[in-house]
Design a protein around this motif. Sequence first.
Motif, PDB file in Angstrom:
ATOM      1  N   ASN A 119       0.878  -1.168   0.000  1.00 44.70           N
ATOM      2  CA  ASN A 119       0.000   0.000   0.000  1.00 44.70           C
ATOM      3  C   ASN A 119       0.914   1.216   0.000  1.00 44.70           C
ATOM      4  O   ASN A 119       1.477   1.585   1.031  1.00 44.70           O
ATOM      5  N   ILE A 120       1.036   1.836  -1.149  1.00 42.89           N
ATOM      6  CA  ILE A 120       2.031   2.898  -1.344  1.00 42.89           C
ATOM      7  C   ILE A 120       1.529   4.246  -0.847  1.00 42.89           C
ATOM      8  O   ILE A 120       2.314   5.163  -0.618  1.00 42.89           O
ATOM      9  N   ASN A 121       0.191   4.382  -0.674  1.00 47.22           N
ATOM     10  CA  ASN A 121      -0.394   5.620  -0.156  1.00 47.22           C
ATOM     11  C   ASN A 121       0.042   6.830  -0.985  1.00 47.22           C
ATOM     12  O   ASN A 121       0.619   7.783  -0.469  1.00 47.22           O
ATOM     13  N   SER A 122      -0.248   6.766  -2.273  1.00 51.80           N
ATOM     14  CA  SER A 122       0.024   7.780  -3.303  1.00 51.80           C
ATOM     15  C   SER A 122       1.265   7.421  -4.135  1.00 51.80           C
ATOM     16  O   SER A 122       2.409   7.590  -3.679  1.00 51.80           O
ATOM     17  N   VAL A 123       1.020   6.931  -5.334  1.00 52.12           N
ATOM     18  CA  VAL A 123       2.117   6.494  -6.200  1.00 52.12           C
ATOM     19  C   VAL A 123       2.950   7.673  -6.689  1.00 52.12           C
ATOM     20  O   VAL A 123       4.167   7.554  -6.866  1.00 52.12           O
ATOM     21  N   ARG A 124       2.334   8.820  -6.875  1.00 52.66           N
ATOM     22  CA  ARG A 124       3.112   9.966  -7.364  1.00 52.66           C
ATOM     23  C   ARG A 124       3.974  10.560  -6.252  1.00 52.66           C
ATOM     24  O   ARG A 124       5.117  10.952  -6.498  1.00 52.66           O
ATOM     25  N   LEU A 125       3.445  10.588  -5.037  1.00 52.93           N
ATOM     26  CA  LEU A 125       4.219  11.133  -3.923  1.00 52.93           C
ATOM     27  C   LEU A 125       5.399  10.245  -3.563  1.00 52.93           C
ATOM     28  O   LEU A 125       6.493  10.733  -3.253  1.00 52.93           O
ATOM     29  N   ARG A 126       5.202   8.927  -3.642  1.00 55.28           N
ATOM     30  CA  ARG A 126       6.208   7.999  -3.121  1.00 55.28           C
ATOM     31  C   ARG A 126       6.929   7.200  -4.200  1.00 55.28           C
ATOM     32  O   ARG A 126       7.644   6.249  -3.879  1.00 55.28           O
ATOM     33  N   ARG A 127       6.803   7.594  -5.453  1.00 55.26           N
ATOM     34  CA  ARG A 127       7.470   6.801  -6.498  1.00 55.26           C
ATOM     35  C   ARG A 127       8.990   6.751  -6.324  1.00 55.26           C
ATOM     36  O   ARG A 127       9.598   5.730  -6.668  1.00 55.26           O
ATOM     37  N   PRO A 128       9.677   7.789  -5.766  1.00 52.19           N
ATOM     38  CA  PRO A 128      11.125   7.623  -5.566  1.00 52.19           C
ATOM     39  C   PRO A 128      11.469   6.461  -4.632  1.00 52.19           C
ATOM     40  O   PRO A 128      12.547   5.867  -4.748  1.00 52.19           O
ATOM     41  N   LEU A 129      10.561   6.129  -3.706  1.00 48.68           N
ATOM     42  CA  LEU A 129      10.825   5.041  -2.769  1.00 48.68           C
ATOM     43  C   LEU A 129      10.802   3.673  -3.451  1.00 48.68           C
ATOM     44  O   LEU A 129      11.327   2.698  -2.902  1.00 48.68           O
ATOM     45  N   LEU A 130      10.210   3.601  -4.622  1.00 44.65           N
ATOM     46  CA  LEU A 130      10.177   2.319  -5.332  1.00 44.65           C
ATOM     47  C   LEU A 130      11.581   1.834  -5.681  1.00 44.65           C
ATOM     48  O   LEU A 130      11.815   0.631  -5.769  1.00 44.65           O
ATOM     49  N   ALA A 131      12.513   2.761  -5.846  1.00 39.34           N
ATOM     50  CA  ALA A 131      13.899   2.359  -6.115  1.00 39.34           C
ATOM     51  C   ALA A 131      14.458   1.570  -4.938  1.00 39.34           C
ATOM     52  O   ALA A 131      15.168   0.564  -5.122  1.00 39.34           O
ATOM     53  N   GLU A 132      14.123   2.004  -3.713  1.00 36.81           N
ATOM     54  CA  GLU A 132      14.588   1.289  -2.515  1.00 36.81           C
ATOM     55  C   GLU A 132      13.916  -0.074  -2.403  1.00 36.81           C
ATOM     56  O   GLU A 132      14.553  -1.065  -2.023  1.00 36.81           O
ATOM     57  N   LEU A 133      12.638  -0.132  -2.727  1.00 34.07           N
ATOM     58  CA  LEU A 133      11.920  -1.405  -2.680  1.00 34.07           C
ATOM     59  C   LEU A 133      12.514  -2.408  -3.662  1.00 34.07           C
ATOM     60  O   LEU A 133      12.770  -3.562  -3.314  1.00 34.07           O
ATOM     61  N   VAL A 134      12.732  -1.956  -4.884  1.00 35.92           N
ATOM     62  CA  VAL A 134      13.275  -2.849  -5.914  1.00 35.92           C
ATOM     63  C   VAL A 134      14.669  -3.336  -5.516  1.00 35.92           C
ATOM     64  O   VAL A 134      15.005  -4.517  -5.687  1.00 35.92           O
ATOM     65  N   LYS A 135      15.467  -2.460  -4.961  1.00 36.18           N
ATOM     66  CA  LYS A 135      16.816  -2.836  -4.523  1.00 36.18           C
ATOM     67  C   LYS A 135      16.768  -3.873  -3.414  1.00 36.18           C
ATOM     68  O   LYS A 135      17.549  -4.832  -3.387  1.00 36.18           O
ATOM     69  N   ALA A 136      15.823  -3.719  -2.491  1.00 31.47           N
ATOM     70  CA  ALA A 136      15.760  -4.600  -1.326  1.00 31.47           C
ATOM     71  C   ALA A 136      15.126  -5.952  -1.641  1.00 31.47           C
ATOM     72  O   ALA A 136      15.580  -6.989  -1.139  1.00 31.47           O
ATOM     73  N   LEU A 137      14.081  -5.963  -2.455  1.00 29.46           N
ATOM     74  CA  LEU A 137      13.295  -7.186  -2.649  1.00 29.46           C
ATOM     75  C   LEU A 137      13.449  -7.827  -4.027  1.00 29.46           C
ATOM     76  O   LEU A 137      13.141  -9.007  -4.194  1.00 29.46           O
ATOM     77  N   GLU A 138      13.862  -7.050  -5.024  1.00 30.50           N
ATOM     78  CA  GLU A 138      14.014  -7.540  -6.396  1.00 30.50           C
ATOM     79  C   GLU A 138      12.784  -8.331  -6.867  1.00 30.50           C
ATOM     80  O   GLU A 138      12.887  -9.472  -7.310  1.00 30.50           O
ATOM     81  N   PRO A 139      11.599  -7.729  -6.772  1.00 35.95           N
ATOM     82  CA  PRO A 139      10.393  -8.470  -7.164  1.00 35.95           C
ATOM     83  C   PRO A 139      10.270  -8.614  -8.681  1.00 35.95           C
ATOM     84  O   PRO A 139      10.705  -7.744  -9.439  1.00 35.95           O
ATOM     85  N   ASP A 140       9.670  -9.717  -9.086  1.00 30.63           N
ATOM     86  CA  ASP A 140       9.292  -9.876 -10.491  1.00 30.63           C
ATOM     87  C   ASP A 140       7.978  -9.167 -10.774  1.00 30.63           C
ATOM     88  O   ASP A 140       7.747  -8.678 -11.880  1.00 30.63           O
ATOM     89  N   VAL A 141       7.127  -9.149  -9.759  1.00 27.15           N
ATOM     90  CA  VAL A 141       5.820  -8.503  -9.863  1.00 27.15           C
ATOM     91  C   VAL A 141       5.596  -7.698  -8.593  1.00 27.15           C
ATOM     92  O   VAL A 141       5.872  -8.172  -7.494  1.00 27.15           O
ATOM     93  N   LEU A 142       5.102  -6.475  -8.757  1.00 25.73           N
ATOM     94  CA  LEU A 142       4.799  -5.618  -7.618  1.00 25.73           C
ATOM     95  C   LEU A 142       3.357  -5.141  -7.731  1.00 25.73           C
ATOM     96  O   LEU A 142       2.984  -4.508  -8.727  1.00 25.73           O
ATOM     97  N   CYS A 143       2.558  -5.447  -6.718  1.00 23.92           N
ATOM     98  CA  CYS A 143       1.169  -5.004  -6.659  1.00 23.92           C
ATOM     99  C   CYS A 143       1.069  -3.824  -5.700  1.00 23.92           C
ATOM    100  O   CYS A 143       1.546  -3.902  -4.567  1.00 23.92           O
ATOM    101  N   LEU A 144       0.451  -2.756  -6.151  1.00 30.46           N
ATOM    102  CA  LEU A 144       0.299  -1.554  -5.349  1.00 30.46           C
ATOM    103  C   LEU A 144      -1.166  -1.325  -5.021  1.00 30.46           C
ATOM    104  O   LEU A 144      -2.049  -1.676  -5.801  1.00 30.46           O
ATOM    105  N   GLN A 145      -1.397  -0.726  -3.844  1.00 28.71           N
ATOM    106  CA  GLN A 145      -2.734  -0.299  -3.465  1.00 28.71           C
ATOM    107  C   GLN A 145      -2.692   1.158  -3.007  1.00 28.71           C
ATOM    108  O   GLN A 145      -1.649   1.676  -2.642  1.00 28.71           O
ATOM    109  N   GLU A 146      -3.860   1.778  -3.020  1.00 34.45           N
ATOM    110  CA  GLU A 146      -4.029   3.177  -2.635  1.00 34.45           C
ATOM    111  C   GLU A 146      -3.091   4.082  -3.442  1.00 34.45           C
ATOM    112  O   GLU A 146      -2.370   4.912  -2.893  1.00 34.45           O
TER     113      GLU A 146
END
Length: 269
Positions: free
Chosen positions: A10-37
């Motif tokens: 639950n990203i709680n605003s994709v436009r506000l928090r899109r820079p944080l996705l770089a940290e998520l990808v680095k930490a978890l290396e997901p093949d698929v990422l599902c977002l909510q809110e």
Amino acid sequence: MPTLRIATWNINSVRLRRPLLAELVKALEPDVLCLQETKCPDELFPLDDLRAFGFPHIAHKGMKGYNGVAVLSRLPFAVREEEPDWCGKGDCRHLGVELDAPGGPVELHDFYVPAGGDTPDREANPKFAHKLDFVAEATAWSRARGAKPRSVLVGDLNIAPLEQDVWSHRQMLGVVSHTPVEVEALTGWQQAGDWHDALRHFVPAEQKLYTWWSYRARDWEASDRGRRLDHVWVSPDLAGALTRHAVLKPARGWPQASDHVPVMVELAL
């Protein structure tokens, strides 16, 4: 053996928090990422920015200011167009896709269940009534489908069902997200589709497990009054394919953090 990593947040605003996705990808290396809110109308969804994180395949369903779900994937997928309009509200709370995964298609569902407001009373609180009605419809949907093979359901389901899914079972019994009527409803949904709780596959039910910490806490980490609101369920045939999980608790301390943290499971397919 090839693996499939599916993360949910639950990203709680994709436009506000899109820079944080770089940290998520680095930490978890997901093949698929599902977002909510995602809180973003479709015409403003930042497709190019998110593709730059390594997800060429993206589907999204959003509205201005509220709700919204998205699936970001390294694997091709087809969007399932026939999914219900939950409670007839058209409020962008579910997205289903069929992943082109190793060993055959995997059906993936991304849900954002209504939070339900503050008062756990159907008559006094229309938001709580909506939440219960939504889960009832989802339960009927799962029952009608049966235990479909190679299926995964993820998302912010906004209910912490087990005693150790909240910081204090006794104190939370009257708080929306852990009331007996909600727990019974979510358990019924899970049982109706014979879904297997992928996080509790790894973490025994007697151990604390949280994915959400309130913004209201002065020091969320010190007080640690968490709840497990984010879930991953898999069909019975995939239970034996679960190889590891991650709950990215450090994400709650990121700058401009969401109050939810990302969760990931890995499947050996």
